[in-house]
Write a protein that holds these residues in place. Structure first.
Motif, PDB file in Angstrom:
ATOM      1  N   SER A   1       1.516   8.541  -3.705  1.00 62.84           N
ATOM      2  CA  SER A   1       1.479   9.421  -2.535  1.00 62.84           C
ATOM      3  C   SER A   1       2.659  10.379  -2.497  1.00 62.84           C
ATOM      4  CB  SER A   1       1.445   8.590  -1.252  1.00 62.84           C
ATOM      5  OG  SER A   1       2.669   7.898  -1.065  1.00 62.84           O
TER       6      SER A   1
ATOM      7  N   GLY B   1      -3.605   3.100  -5.271  1.00 63.81           N
ATOM      8  CA  GLY B   1      -3.495   2.853  -3.840  1.00 63.81           C
ATOM      9  C   GLY B   1      -2.434   1.841  -3.476  1.00 63.81           C
TER      10      GLY B   1
ATOM     11  N   ASP C   1       4.760   5.323  -6.833  1.00 65.19           N
ATOM     12  CA  ASP C   1       4.035   5.642  -5.604  1.00 65.19           C
ATOM     13  C   ASP C   1       3.236   6.932  -5.806  1.00 65.19           C
ATOM     14  OD1 ASP C   1       3.172   6.248  -3.055  1.00 65.19           O
ATOM     15  OD2 ASP C   1       5.034   5.635  -2.086  1.00 65.19           O
TER      16      ASP C   1
ATOM     17  N   PHE D   1       0.839  -1.189   0.000  1.00 65.40           N
ATOM     18  CA  PHE D   1       0.000   0.000   0.000  1.00 65.40           C
ATOM     19  C   PHE D   1       0.879   1.245   0.000  1.00 65.40           C
ATOM     20  CE2 PHE D   1      -3.498  -2.688   1.725  1.00 65.40           C
ATOM     21  CZ  PHE D   1      -4.487  -2.296   0.827  1.00 65.40           C
ATOM     22  N   THR D   2       0.476   2.245  -0.750  1.00 65.18           N
ATOM     23  CA  THR D   2       1.155   3.526  -0.680  1.00 65.18           C
ATOM     24  C   THR D   2       0.828   4.186   0.651  1.00 65.18           C
ATOM     25  OG1 THR D   2      -0.686   4.774  -1.621  1.00 65.18           O
ATOM     26  CG2 THR D   2       0.889   3.818  -3.168  1.00 65.18           C
TER      27      THR D   2
ATOM     28  N   GLY E   1      -2.816   4.811   1.397  1.00 63.67           N
ATOM     29  CA  GLY E   1      -3.270   4.034   0.242  1.00 63.67           C
ATOM     30  C   GLY E   1      -4.750   3.707   0.244  1.00 63.67           C
TER      31      GLY E   1
END
Length: 412
Positions: A288, A183, A286, A75-76, A79
């Motif tokens: 994020s 995500g 990523d 998960f980011t 996420g």
């Protein structure tokens, strides 16, 4: 002096008798597929609820499209929020607040508003801004996960309006994204690289809305009953978040972006601008994190008023970005009136979130009449790369009223 008043009476506040979390489920508790609308209602009109302290609880499983989990899928940061494309809060069927592109908007906002200590607690919500990619694991060995996300992390209404809601039907609406690529990211192992890239598949088993119910003492109960019977409107004021996207910038060094036209009430008060280079929909990147596009200057215009007034003279290659970091670090004081405790030091700011925060909360009277036209101008040292996206998160005022007797909700 108070230190000499030894007979001073103690004051104990017994107005709130109890505060208990109640769990609410969606109308259809087994349909959480891509693009599905998930509605979670609160039908109890006689309850005093406190939405600002409510939580979104989610259980699920992360696998690839073949149904298998490997640790190459991570998960980011934040996420889970990226798995929803929209979130809404409705009062008696009227939308009070809404946020599209939930993951990007809430990530941008949280990079500025949270500090290091708060981030420790928010790991329970999937928030890992300081963790290395190798350690950013939210799931067990079977791919299962559970998170409790404070809704004030996702929407302005829940963050700002800290009062109970009286005698009104409420609904939380979530709309799933059409895939899970933003995500989750695929982190290949350097020692044993994979020959193929796995495509993630996130399935939700449970989605609950956990809302505090407040029980009050008899005098407060009588006072709230009088408010209900008085047939008066109750004001709801908060700062809403709105994300505007420029999906593909032109490959030049000078840019003018006409963002939007707003009413005087919803004029931008705080503006956050960030860039990403071809990250959307790429599981190997990523979502994020944001990219340094070698900015040299950036400013916004509200009609003819410019913010900031001075040029920034940035040069990231020579580490000349202290003015941009100073603006980033001042957000908490400007927005909350609290001390400046930025989540990142200058080095991490450049690496993870080289974003521009522009404070335009202080405005002249000329902006208080008529409509407000907002545009962004910025320059870079070199031409913007192909498929670079720009994001503008606008934080602006919103004002509603509701009448708990007639159930009428109005935007002011």
């Amino acid at each position: 002096m108070s230190i000499l008043n030894v007979n001073e009476k103690l004051y104990i506040d017994n107005s709130i008798v109890s505060s208990e979390l109640h769990t609410y489920q969606p109308y259809i508790s087994s349909k959480f597929d891509y693009n599905d609308e998930i509605r979670i209602p609160i039908q109890e009109l006689d309850a005093y609820t406190l939405p600002s302290e409510s939580l979104l609880y989610i259980e699920g499983k992360l696998t690839n499209t073949e149904g298998n989990y490997t640790k190459r899928l991570r998960f980011t940061n934040n996420g889970i929020a990226f798995l929803f494309r929209e979130i809404r809060y409705e009062l008696n069927g009227i939308t009070i607040d809404t946020l599209r592109n939930v993951g990007l908007a809430s990530t941008l906002k949280s990079y500025l508003s949270s500090n290091t200590n708060e981030s420790l607690k928010l790991q329970n919500a999937g928030w890992f801004p300081h963790r290395k990619e190798e350690d950013r694991i939210l799931v067990d060995d079977n791919g299962k996960f559970s998170v409790s996300i404070p809704l004030k992390l996702l929407m302005g209404f829940f963050e700002d309006y800290r009062k109970i809601i009286i005698n009104m039907k409420q609904e939380l609406v979530l709309i799933r994204s059409n895939n899970d690529l933003d995500g989750v990211f695929f982190k290949d192992d350097v020692t044993t690289p994979s020959t193929t890239v796995e495509t993630p598949k996130v399935t939700f088993d449970k989605i609950y809305w956990k809302v505090p119910h407040i029980s009050v003492d008899i005098p407060q109960q009588l006072a709230l009953t009088r408010i209900l019977e008085s047939n008066k409107d109750i004001l709801i004021g908060f700062r809403s978040w709105e994300l505007v996207e420029y999906s593909s910038l032109t490959e030049t060094t000078r840019h003018t972006w006409p963002v939007k036209t707003t009413s005087k009430l919803e004029a931008p008060r705080h503006v956050i601008i960030a860039f990403q280079e071809n990250r959307k929909g790429d599981v190997k990147k990523d979502m994020s994190q944001f990219d340094n596009v070698d900015l040299t200057n950036i400013r916004i215009f509200l009609n003819s008023e410019r913010y900031p007034y001075h040029d920034l003279y940035l040069n990231f290659k020579e580490n000349k970005y202290s003015s941009l970091y100073e603006m980033f670090a001042n957000f908490r004081y400007s927005y909350y009136g609290t001390s400046n405790e930025p989540i990142f030091n200058p080095e991490k700011f450049k690496e993870i979130s080289p974003i521009a925060y522009i404070d335009c909360s202080h405005q002249k009277e000329t902006l208080q009449t008529g409509s407000v036209v907002m545009r962004i101008e910025f320059e870079t040292n070199s031409a913007i790369k192909k498929d670079t996206s720009a994001y503008c998160l606008i934080l602006h005022d919103k004002l509603f009223s509701y009448n708990p007797l007639t159930k009428i909700v109005k935007q002011l």
